[in-house]
Design an enzyme around this catalytic site. Structure first.
Site, PDB file in Angstrom:
ATOM      1  N   CYS A 139       0.837  -1.208   0.000  1.00  0.00           N
ATOM      2  CA  CYS A 139       0.000   0.000   0.000  1.00  0.00           C
ATOM      3  C   CYS A 139       0.869   1.253   0.000  1.00  0.00           C
ATOM      4  O   CYS A 139       1.356   1.676   1.056  1.00  0.00           O
ATOM      5  CB  CYS A 139      -0.936  -0.009   1.207  1.00  0.00           C
ATOM      6  N   CYS A 142      -0.577   4.101   2.132  1.00  0.00           N
ATOM      7  CA  CYS A 142      -0.415   3.931   3.579  1.00  0.00           C
ATOM      8  C   CYS A 142       1.032   4.183   4.000  1.00  0.00           C
ATOM      9  O   CYS A 142       1.289   4.796   5.028  1.00  0.00           O
ATOM     10  CB  CYS A 142      -0.792   2.522   4.026  1.00  0.00           C
ATOM     11  N   ASP A 143       1.980   3.690   3.220  1.00  0.00           N
ATOM     12  CA  ASP A 143       3.370   3.618   3.693  1.00  0.00           C
ATOM     13  C   ASP A 143       4.352   4.529   2.958  1.00  0.00           C
ATOM     14  O   ASP A 143       5.495   4.679   3.413  1.00  0.00           O
ATOM     15  CB  ASP A 143       3.878   2.164   3.561  1.00  0.00           C
TER      16      ASP A 143
END
Ligand code: NAP
Length: 337
Positions: A139, A142-143
């Site tokens: 992701c 997300c990261d």
């Protein structure tokens, strides 16, 4: 142990991604008592893993999170409930369909719409599991921000790989896109944008053999599939986008295609269990886009509405299903309520 709660609904929807939300919108507007279940604790499904959406009609550009929020707000206007829980099973109980979550809670529906989507596939190489959360990610949204100034690799050649590689250039110094063939399968526009980005460097005809590191990822061993030569490429993170596994295990008796996606008829109905409909990424189909997920879900919700009308009139799910089919075919119905 506490007795399981029992909740009765007209429509129980499994999955709060775009398909589940669209099904809830149509069911709610049909004044059906509707609940939407999701294991994530937030609506949106894969939208929450998507940075920018520019191919959903009516929106020139919207973030996945904003579209998810707009869809959730809209269904609340029509009194659809949302609850969080991991669905463990779906079964028949007379002319009702019972959805059970893993804490034993039962949601009893006249119909169920399964819009459970899927999860990113694993690459299956050494180092992938060991470095998950320590440089291996599925992701970018997300990261990505944890990788400021690093050299990164994205593995895959589909829309997700190429779009998310572009997203990662916000943070990374350079992003390799490693693909097993000499051409991405991503849409032309998405590919052109990536190829014109100076921070993106494709590595064609290549496969990751191992993800390397100690505490964190430091590199990957890559094989050139044409020459057979292997080399190590230093990278600070590896983002894996090699496809999608459908969450179809909650319908073990359902017919699936060779990749495990659930096969339905053109009203999204499941052959093996009348009263259960399937929509979105978990369904076997030619493309998986937000637009066709919400289209499927619209069909499923309208077909479920008709099923309930017949069920209420006849009390017999099998007879009801036959009547629904006959009514829709006779009317040359295009799916409008
Ligand atoms: P996908 O389209 O199935 O692409 C998967 C990619 O991973 C392919 O390029 C495939 O290579 C490669 N791959 C598969 N297994 C591999 C392995 N073991 N090792 C190395 N590479 C491997 O998956 P996706 O990109 O996740 O997209 C899923 C669906 O969502 C698609 O229908 C896509 O169009 C849609 N989507 C749309 C958007 C958008 O429209 N904005 C954004 C994201 C996703 P090959 O090409 O050689 O098969």
């Amino acid at each position: 142990m506490a007795a399981p709660q029992s909740n009765e609904y007209d429509v129980v929807i499994v999955g709060a991604g775009p398909a589940g939300m669209a099904a809830a919108l149509y069911a709610g507007r049909a004044r059906l008592k509707t609940i939407l279940l999701d294991r994530m604790g937030a609506g949106g499904g894969q939208l929450l893993n998507t940075e920018l959406i520019e191919d959903y009609p009516g929106f020139r550009s919207i973030t996945g999170a904003d579209l998810a929020k707009a869809q959730e707000d809209q269904i609340k206007d029509f009194d659809a409930e949302i609850a969080w829980g991991e669905v463990a099973s779906i079964e028949a109980r007379g002319n009702r369909r019972v959805v059970r979550t893993d804490d034993g809670t039962e949601y009893v529906g006249k119909t169920v719409i399964v819009a459970s989507g899927g999860l990113p596939k694993k690459l299956g190489v050494p180092g992938e599991v060991e470095f998950a959360g320590r440089g291996v990610s599925y992701c970018a949204i997300c990261d990505g921000a944890f990788f400021k100034g690093k050299v990164l690799a994205v593995v895959g050649g589909g829309d997700s790989a190429v779009e998310e590689a572009t997203f990662l250039t916000r943070y990374a110094e350079k992003v390799y896109v490693l693909h097993r063939r000499g051409e991405w399968r991503a849409q032309k526009l998405i590919a052109e944008r990536a190829l014109s980005n100076p921070k993106i460097q494709p590595i064609w005809h290549s496969a990751v053999e191992e993800i390397l590191g100690e505490q964190q990822v430091t590199g990957m061993r890559v094989k050139d599939l044409q020459s057979g030569a292997t080399r190590e490429i230093p990278v600070g993170g590896v983002f894996i986008y090699v496809g999608f596994t459908p969450n179809s295990g909650i319908l073990p008796g359902a017919k699936t295609d060779e990749q495990g996606f659930i096969v339905t008829d053109d009203r999204m109905a499941l052959d093996s269990l009348p009263g259960v409909f399937v929509a979105g990424d978990v369904r076997s189909q030619y493309v998986r886009q937000i637009a066709n997920a919400v289209g499927d879900a619209t069909t499923a919700a309208v077909a479920a509405t008709r099923y309930i009308e017949e069920l209420d009139a006849t009390g017999d799910p099998d007879k009801s299903q036959a009547n629904v089919e006959a009514t829709l075919v006779a009317a040359g119905e295009a799916g409008y309520p």
